[in-house]
Design an enzyme around this catalytic site. Structure first.
Site, PDB file in Angstrom:
ATOM      1  N   GLN A 225      44.621  36.763  21.122  1.00 46.18           N
ATOM      2  CA  GLN A 225      43.827  37.096  22.001  1.00 46.18           C
ATOM      3  C   GLN A 225      43.741  38.612  22.417  1.00 46.18           C
ATOM      4  OE1 GLN A 225      45.425  32.803  23.912  1.00 46.18           O
ATOM      5  NE2 GLN A 225      44.200  34.179  25.085  1.00 46.18           N
ATOM      6  N   ARG A 372      46.203  28.447  30.372  1.00 46.20           N
ATOM      7  CA  ARG A 372      45.179  28.287  31.165  1.00 46.20           C
ATOM      8  C   ARG A 372      45.801  28.488  32.653  1.00 46.20           C
ATOM      9  NH1 ARG A 372      39.988  24.691  29.505  1.00 46.20           N
ATOM     10  NH2 ARG A 372      38.474  26.115  29.876  1.00 46.20           N
ATOM     11  N   CYS A 373      46.147  29.742  33.065  1.00 47.16           N
ATOM     12  CA  CYS A 373      47.221  29.860  33.993  1.00 47.16           C
ATOM     13  C   CYS A 373      46.894  31.292  34.965  1.00 47.16           C
ATOM     14  CB  CYS A 373      48.445  29.784  33.588  1.00 47.16           C
ATOM     15  SG  CYS A 373      48.663  31.443  32.510  1.00 47.16           S
ATOM     16  N   GLU A 743      39.718  29.199  33.855  1.00 49.53           N
ATOM     17  CA  GLU A 743      40.945  28.746  33.906  1.00 49.53           C
ATOM     18  C   GLU A 743      40.765  27.729  35.336  1.00 49.53           C
ATOM     19  OE1 GLU A 743      44.390  32.048  32.675  1.00 49.53           O
ATOM     20  OE2 GLU A 743      42.897  32.295  34.080  1.00 49.53           O
TER      21      GLU A 743
HETATM   22  N1  MCN Z   1      31.005  33.033  32.517  1.00 56.95           N
HETATM   23  C1  MCN Z   1      29.778  32.856  33.007  1.00 56.95           C
HETATM   24  N2  MCN Z   1      29.614  33.135  34.694  1.00 56.95           N
HETATM   25  C2  MCN Z   1      30.665  33.379  35.013  1.00 56.95           C
HETATM   26  C3  MCN Z   1      31.971  33.479  34.709  1.00 56.95           C
HETATM   27  C4  MCN Z   1      31.963  33.207  33.352  1.00 56.95           C
HETATM   28  O1  MCN Z   1      28.798  32.607  32.273  1.00 56.95           O
HETATM   29  N3  MCN Z   1      30.599  33.754  36.565  1.00 56.95           N
HETATM   30  C5  MCN Z   1      31.417  32.733  31.146  1.00 56.95           C
HETATM   31  C6  MCN Z   1      31.729  33.774  30.477  1.00 56.95           C
HETATM   32  O2  MCN Z   1      30.719  34.954  30.273  1.00 56.95           O
HETATM   33  C7  MCN Z   1      32.367  33.293  29.235  1.00 56.95           C
HETATM   34  C8  MCN Z   1      33.147  32.019  29.832  1.00 56.95           C
HETATM   35  O3  MCN Z   1      32.193  31.843  30.828  1.00 56.95           O
HETATM   36  O4  MCN Z   1      31.537  33.198  28.213  1.00 56.95           O
HETATM   37  C9  MCN Z   1      34.472  32.294  30.547  1.00 56.95           C
HETATM   38  O5  MCN Z   1      34.506  33.675  31.157  1.00 56.95           O
HETATM   39  P1  MCN Z   1      35.757  34.128  31.957  1.00 56.95           P
HETATM   40  O6  MCN Z   1      36.132  33.275  33.180  1.00 56.95           O
HETATM   41  O7  MCN Z   1      35.732  35.378  32.202  1.00 56.95           O
HETATM   42  O8  MCN Z   1      37.194  34.034  30.940  1.00 56.95           O
HETATM   43  P2  MCN Z   1      37.550  34.615  29.504  1.00 56.95           P
HETATM   44  O9  MCN Z   1      36.011  34.906  28.871  1.00 56.95           O
HETATM   45  O10 MCN Z   1      38.549  35.734  29.802  1.00 56.95           O
HETATM   46  O11 MCN Z   1      38.142  33.518  28.909  1.00 56.95           O
HETATM   47  C10 MCN Z   1      39.889  33.424  29.116  1.00 56.95           C
HETATM   48  C11 MCN Z   1      39.869  31.876  29.626  1.00 56.95           C
HETATM   49  C12 MCN Z   1      41.526  31.657  29.495  1.00 56.95           C
HETATM   50  S1  MCN Z   1      42.547  32.593  30.464  1.00 56.95           S
HETATM   51  C13 MCN Z   1      41.842  30.451  28.873  1.00 56.95           C
HETATM   52  S2  MCN Z   1      43.565  30.367  29.022  1.00 56.95           S
HETATM   53  C14 MCN Z   1      41.093  29.707  28.283  1.00 56.95           C
HETATM   54  C15 MCN Z   1      39.682  29.800  28.925  1.00 56.95           C
HETATM   55  O12 MCN Z   1      39.349  30.978  28.973  1.00 56.95           O
HETATM   56  N4  MCN Z   1      41.062  29.513  26.870  1.00 56.95           N
HETATM   57  C16 MCN Z   1      39.876  29.029  26.369  1.00 56.95           C
HETATM   58  N5  MCN Z   1      38.599  28.765  28.266  1.00 56.95           N
HETATM   59  C17 MCN Z   1      38.620  28.611  27.267  1.00 56.95           C
HETATM   60  N6  MCN Z   1      37.754  27.930  26.428  1.00 56.95           N
HETATM   61  C18 MCN Z   1      37.641  27.875  25.015  1.00 56.95           C
HETATM   62  N7  MCN Z   1      36.709  27.214  24.686  1.00 56.95           N
HETATM   63  N8  MCN Z   1      38.955  28.007  24.322  1.00 56.95           N
HETATM   64  C19 MCN Z   1      39.729  28.536  24.916  1.00 56.95           C
HETATM   65  O13 MCN Z   1      40.983  28.955  24.227  1.00 56.95           O
HETATM   66 CU1  CUN Z   2      47.378  32.218  31.095  1.00 58.59          CU
HETATM   67  S1  CUN Z   2      46.631  31.271  29.306  1.00 58.59           S
HETATM   68 MO1  CUN Z   2      44.692  32.426  29.483  1.00 58.59          MO
HETATM   69  O1  CUN Z   2      45.334  33.419  30.480  1.00 58.59           O
HETATM   70  O2  CUN Z   2      44.954  33.201  27.966  1.00 58.59           O
END
Ligand code: MCN
Ligand code: CUN
Length: 798
Positions: A225, A372-373, A743
């Site tokens: 990641q 997811r934490c 998360e």
């Molecule tokens: N998004 C959006 N509008 C927002 C916030 C987010 O449209 N206001 C969209 C983002 O553009 C992105 C998605 O939602 O496409 C998730 O965005 P974000 O909250 O920024 O999270 P990350 O992309 O950094 O993803 C990490 C997070 C974590 S830490 C874990 S653990 C987890 C999760 O995402 N692992 C996943 N969701 C997951 N979903 C899938 N399918 N697979 C994983 O491994």
């Molecule tokens: Cu803590 S699990 Mo996600 O932050 O990759």
């Protein structure tokens, strides 16, 4: 944004468009490119021999029979790794972790040796031909055993480690908290164990290392990641020059935190490739993944609330005992030993608080954070919401009202919590109101009363949460000294098509879809004209990867910022094309025009062409740029989850009747993707609360390292969800007002399920049943009227 602007955005797939996920085209057709899909010429295969015992001294390892098997190229043991100073590797938490065991094995499933052969079957057979003689030692499977008198010292490899304690840590105001407790009318207490849980993505971990002696370049395709952090770690551990290392994360079949840490398999495949000068592939099997990688939670929480009779919370006092397994290998970027556990009670206006935490070693696979934490926020919110439910019951107050009267109010933002976090924005009471209305709160309470008279147990659980998402800022967050920020690089070609690269790495979250939407919003280019690439350290700008739902708050913000840099240059090009001064040029989505005569304008695509064919004198050609974004603060989304259940008294089985989710993650880039994230998180929350059983017996055997006990809910078991998106509180410091969401539902969800079951059996005097709430545990609680602990070791009859 006006209605017509919003419609224009939707047309081009910009902000707010529920654009279909572009990556799904290849995923659904089976055309994804996962690590295991990659085959390189001359590639060999690596398999790992794992320890059957949790704690034992290694007396001898005989690999001679394995070497004799035709097709075997190399057998690696800890002793051989040690000759290259690679038997141990540093962890991201300043501890050391065994790559291959030398002196002792310290958990069941630990890597002892590995074989590299022509195919994985030969390698597996050869692993079985390795003779290891062990001398068993007593195993430790919980913190109480770890600190007991005469406990065997697990990390006797370390100097200055006379016991099993890793750290003692505290935060907050102890004296102030003690004073507040003296003034309390009521003190409410709760103890619980948040069990080990495992992310178990569909794709296991793996790597293909390819060292090319001719170019001295090492290329590693792997399931990570955070590719740039891996490159830095490989440079440090393997002492290779950084520019000669290329880490590529191809498609990832789910990460969920499992693919943040550095695993021995990666290191062994790299060393094997260097030694053999051939590509070496390691792909973990499911049981290897479940038994040895990336565990989360396993924390004992004990806390008290000081309360006034009318329900006001006066203070929080809390102690955490965290079981880290055999190595302290938390991959978390804060200086806080216990991660962000002290985000607990952030959404409540608590005047004073104190938290102590102790981390201990045990004979289990390393773990702690990462599922997811956002680094123990899951535990923080679970404890908070279980404690709130218990306190409301102790006070005889309605749990919804109790929450409302203690929430941080809309006027209090930015709000400093007693543990020092700064909340950016929120509308907590409004979210709660939407949720209560949707679930039909009053009505349900009446039905519940009536049902109880007929001997039927209905329950309603509420969970509210706020979560610090978006590590860093660089002032407070770093990994091994590398400051937390992120990046985006945008190249607009002359025809107005573009490629965007970021330092994040999607694992299923949909970045290829949503980042293009941010570019569309900022530049007015149709989203389909922007392709998104992540995960190759040779091409992507430096970034810290995807976890802690940091991509939108940090890399997503960098996407906005780089697009704005491009727009600023395009404005100068527009002024040149329109033959007016820059100050006379106005912008609307996709077009610059002359303020005094709006009909005279040029499109962003015309500006792109001009950047390559007709730039003003003195202007550097091209339309490309990079932005590094260091966020001023974390973003704090908020959510309310409400669950109703029916519990069968005879069997302890519980069924979900209804789930309502109200999520406020600020501006939603892609509402459909956000809903997908929430549904996925709620599914995982339900699984943790209901069915995922993975624990240890007294000998340290991992019970449940298989999908017969550790159940993954399918569409059949998963309840339906009702999602609400009407509350939108933009983050004031994010360029487009977005907060993280990835998360939230997995963090806030579990307490809603547990609270619902505990609410259903109110009257039995039961305060707590540890997750998973398996039918036998619920039955035991109802029948005997006592709390049920899930702490290991499990009893022999379990
Ligand atoms: N998004 C959006 N509008 C927002 C916030 C987010 O449209 N206001 C969209 C983002 O553009 C992105 C998605 O939602 O496409 C998730 O965005 P974000 O909250 O920024 O999270 P990350 O992309 O950094 O993803 C990490 C997070 C974590 S830490 C874990 S653990 C987890 C999760 O995402 N692992 C996943 N969701 C997951 N979903 C899938 N399918 N697979 C994983 O491994
Ligand atoms: Cu803590 S699990 Mo996600 O932050 O990759």
């Amino acid at each position: 944004m006006s209605v017509s602007q919003a419609l224009d955005e939707i047309k081009i797939g910009g902000l707010g468009a529920s654009r279909r996920r572009v990556e799904d085209d290849r995923f659904i057709r089976g055309k994804g490119n996962y690590t295991d899909d990659i085959t390189l010429p001359g590639m060999l295969h690596l398999e790992i021999l794992r320890s059957p015992l949790a704690h034992a001294r290694i007396k001898s390892i005989d690999t001679s029979k394995a070497w004799d098997i035709p097709g075997v190229h190399l057998v690696l043991t800890g002793e051989m790794m040690a000759t290259r100073n690679l038997a141990w590797m540093p962890t991201l938490s300043y501890d050391t972790q065994a790559v291959l065991a030398t002196d002792k094995v310290r958990f069941q499933g630990q890597e002892v040796a590995c074989v590299i052969a022509d195919d994985p079957y030969i390698a597996k057979d050869a692993c079985e031909a390795i003779d290891v003689e062990y001398e068993p030692l007593p195993a430790i499977v919980n913190p109480a055993q770890a600190v007991a008198d005469g406990a065997p010292v697990i990390r006797d490899d370390k100097e200055n480690q006379p016991d099993n304690v890793i750290y003692n840590w505290e935060v907050g105001d102890k004296a102030g908290t003690d004073r507040a407790f003296e003034q309390a009318d009521v003190v409410s207490r709760l103890r619980l164990h948040y069990p080990r849980s495992h992310p178990s993505p569909i794709e296991c971990c793996g790597s293909i290392a390819d060292f090319n002696r001719a170019t001295s370049k090492l290329t590693v395709y792997m399931t990570t990641q955070a590719p740039h952090i891996i490159r830095a770690a490989v440079a440090l551990v393997a002492e290779l020059p950084e520019h000669m290392i290329r880490i590529v994360s191809p498609d990832i079949g789910g990460g969920f935190g499992n693919k943040v840490p550095v695993y021995p398999g990666y290191v062994c495949s790299i060393l094997a490739s260097i030694l053999l000068e051939r590509p070496v592939k390691w792909i973990e099997d499911k049981s290897g993944n479940l038994i040895s990688t990336g565990f989360a939670r396993d924390i004992y929480l004990d806390g008290e609330l000081a309360l006034r009779k009318d329900g006001k919370i006066l203070a929080v006092r809390m102690h955490a005992d965290a079981d880290h397994g055999a190595f302290f290998s938390d991959a978390q970027p804060s200086k806080f030993k216990i991660g962000l556990l002290h985000s607990t009670f952030a959404c409540y206006d608590v005047p004073v608080a104190h938290l102590t935490a102790r981390g201990t070693y045990s004979n289990k696979a390393p773990g702690g954070v990462a599922y997811r934490c956002s680094f123990r926020v899951t535990e923080a919110m679970f404890f908070q919401e279980r404690m709130i439910a218990a306190a409301a019951a102790d006070l005889g107050m309605d749990p919804a009202e109790f929450r409302r009267m203690n929430f941080v109010t809309d006027e209090q933002f930015p709000h400093r919590t007693p543990f020092g976090f700064l909340l950016d924005s929120g509308q907590y009471a409004k979210c709660l109101d939407v949720g209560l209305k949707a679930v039909g709160y009053e009505d349900f309470r009446r039905q519940q009363e009536e049902a109880r008279k007929r001997g039927k147990l209905l329950g309603l659980g509420i969970s509210t949460m706020t979560e610090p998402l978006g590590a860093g800022n660089s002032r407070e967050y770093d990994i091994l000294g590398i400051k937390m920020f992120d990046s985006a690089e945008l190249k607009v070609h002359m025809t107005g098509k573009a490629i965007l690269r970021t330092g994040a790495k999607t694992q299923g979250q949909g970045h290829e879809t949503t980042w293009a939407q941010i570019v569309a919003h900022e530049l007015g280019l149709p989203a389909e004209d922007v392709i998104v690439e992540e995960g190759d350290t040779d091409t992507a700008p430096f970034g810290m990867g995807t976890y802690a739902s940091r991509s939108t708050p940090v890399a997503g913000a960098a996407v906005s910022m780089v697009a704005r840099k491009i727009r600023a240059k395009a404005r100068r090009l527009a002024a040149h094309l329109l033959e007016v001064s820059e100050e006379d040029v106005e912008w609307e989505l996709g077009r610059f025009y002359v303020r005094s005569s709006p009909d005279r304008g040029v499109t962003i695509q015309e500006c792109a062409m001009a950047a390559y064919s007709n730039m003003p004198d003195g202007m550097e050609p091209g339309l490309e740029n990079t932005a590094f974004y260091d966020p001023p603060n974390l973003t704090w989304p908020f959510a309310v989850y409400l669950v109703t259940v029916e519990v069968d008294q005879e069997t302890g089985v519980w069924d979900v009747l209804n789930i309502v989710a109200v999520d406020d993650c600020g501006v939603r880039i892609n509402p459909m993707i956000v809903e997908g994230q929430i549904m996925g998180g709620l599914t995982e929350a339900y699984a943790m609360a209901n069915m995922q059983f993975i624990t240890f017996d007294a000998e340290g055997n991992c019970v449940g390292a298989n999908y017969m006990d550790y159940l993954l809910p399918t569409a059949w078991e998963t309840p339906g969800f009702e999602l609400h998106s009407e509350v939108v509180t933009p983050s004031p410091h994010h360029p487009i007002g977005a907060k993280g969401i990835g998360e939230c539902a997995a963090v806030g969800g579990p307490a809603a399920f547990v609270n619902a079951v505990i609410d259903a059996i109110a009257g039995t005097g039961v305060r707590n049943i540890d997750m998973p709430l398996l039918p036998d545990r619920v039955w035991e609680a109802i029948t005997h009227g006592h709390d049920v602990s899930g702490a290991p070791p499990v009893r022999a009859d379990d």
